[in-house]
Design a protein around this motif. Structure first.
Motif, PDB file in Angstrom:
ATOM      1  N   CYS A  31       0.827  -1.211   0.000  1.00 12.91           N
ATOM      2  CA  CYS A  31       0.000   0.000   0.000  1.00 12.91           C
ATOM      3  C   CYS A  31       0.860   1.259   0.000  1.00 12.91           C
ATOM      4  O   CYS A  31       0.443   2.302  -0.517  1.00 12.91           O
ATOM      5  CB  CYS A  31      -0.924   0.028   1.215  1.00 12.91           C
ATOM      6  N   MET A  34       1.330   2.613  -3.349  1.00 14.69           N
ATOM      7  CA  MET A  34       0.182   3.323  -3.895  1.00 14.69           C
ATOM      8  C   MET A  34      -0.112   4.588  -3.106  1.00 14.69           C
ATOM      9  O   MET A  34      -0.335   5.655  -3.664  1.00 14.69           O
ATOM     10  CB  MET A  34      -1.046   2.397  -3.866  1.00 14.69           C
ATOM     11  N   GLY A 131      -2.160   0.914 -13.112  1.00 11.07           N
ATOM     12  CA  GLY A 131      -1.865   2.114 -12.340  1.00 11.07           C
ATOM     13  C   GLY A 131      -1.262   3.225 -13.162  1.00 11.07           C
ATOM     14  O   GLY A 131      -1.213   4.379 -12.710  1.00 11.07           O
ATOM     15  N   HIS A 163      -8.373   6.286  -2.505  1.00  6.06           N
ATOM     16  CA  HIS A 163      -7.562   5.102  -2.787  1.00  6.06           C
ATOM     17  C   HIS A 163      -8.392   3.858  -3.069  1.00  6.06           C
ATOM     18  O   HIS A 163      -7.894   2.909  -3.683  1.00  6.06           O
ATOM     19  CB  HIS A 163      -6.597   4.849  -1.629  1.00  6.06           C
ATOM     20  N   CYS A 168      -5.449  -1.415  -8.103  1.00  3.03           N
ATOM     21  CA  CYS A 168      -4.562  -1.936  -7.063  1.00  3.03           C
ATOM     22  C   CYS A 168      -4.516  -3.459  -7.119  1.00  3.03           C
ATOM     23  O   CYS A 168      -5.561  -4.111  -7.019  1.00  3.03           O
ATOM     24  CB  CYS A 168      -5.060  -1.472  -5.691  1.00  3.03           C
TER      25      CYS A 168
END
Length: 259
Positions: A31, A34, A131, A163, A168
């Protein structure tokens, strides 16, 4: 055919939620790839050279609350979509066939994803390449542009919520699992557990304002891959069960109505 609601060694649903917790804990480092740039940006706006203040801790908690809430909401929506599909299939008397196909496709995808992570030690791949797309860039750009206006107030929750909409490789398999579950409640609960599992890593990163050494990322991604193998096995084994191929499997509420 053996009922999926009997013979479980653990209370129904416990296995799935434990797996989601492990996905969150191990995926917390992912995470940071990201969320890291955004967390770094707003942490820089909040922080100073002195000790960490309660207001900073509160804002980091609100950011992670927004993230976890968005995951839960999307999990509920995916579970609802699964419910609609399975209910429509039940009307057409093909509910078991549809559940079997969904279990095989979704479980197979999650298993292959987990195998790739476990073998390569990275989450890069087809989902990861998403992404770099235009939608991702636009969402990220809009979030970055609002950092100064939202960073010190309750609207920082919205920065975290963004998010849930970003491509993801950690979330997509989990969202697909929620769809296979066909339960809005289970989808929301499982994604909440996953989101809360990622909080320690993202929170510590934001407060401490430091990066994670690449030396530790590979082993963590491999461990995450193993957990995804377990997660994918759940719908895959139940899909096979509906086709008459019995494999050892735990009891999960989403399959209890099936005979």
């Amino acid at each position: 055919m053996m009922s999926a609601g009997h013979g479980a060694a653990m209370p129904a649903g416990d296995v799935g939620l434990v797996v989601f917790a492990l996905v969150g804990l191990l995926g917390g480092v992912h995470c940071l790839g990201m969320c890291g740039p955004l967390v770094t940006l707003y942490a820089d706006r909040l922080g100073d050279d002195g000790p960490v203040a309660w207001t900073e801790v509160r804002q980091h908690l609100l950011f992670n609350l927004g993230r976890s809430a968005s995951y839960a909401l999307i999990g509920a929506v995916m579970g609802l979509l699964g419910t609609v599909l399975y209910d429509a299939a039940a009307v057409a008397a093909v509910a078991n066939d549809v559940r079997a196909i969904a279990g095989l496709l979704i479980g197979g995808f999650i298993v292959l994803t987990g195998a790739k992570y476990a073998l390569t030690g990275t989450t890069a791949g087809l989902v990861g390449h998403l992404g770099s797309g235009t939608v991702f860039q636009r969402l990220t750009g809009r979030a970055m542009a609002r950092v100064d206006a939202w960073v010190e107030g309750p609207r920082i929750v919205a920065l975290g919520a963004v998010h849930g909409l970003l491509p993801c490789p950690l979330l997509y398999p989990a969202f697909l699992f929620a769809f296979a579950a066909g339960s809005p409640l289970y989808g929301a609960l499982s994604l909440t557990v996953l989101g809360l599992g990622t909080v320690p890593a993202v929170f510590a990163y934001g407060v401490a304002f430091q990066s994670v050494s690449p030396r530790f990322q590979g082993p963590l991604h491999r461990s995450l891959g193993v957990v995804f193998l377990v997660l994918g096995y759940l719908p895959l084994s139940h899909g096979l069960l509906l086709l008459g191929i019995a494999l050892p499997h735990p009891s999960i509420p989403m399959y209890q109505p099936l005979g």
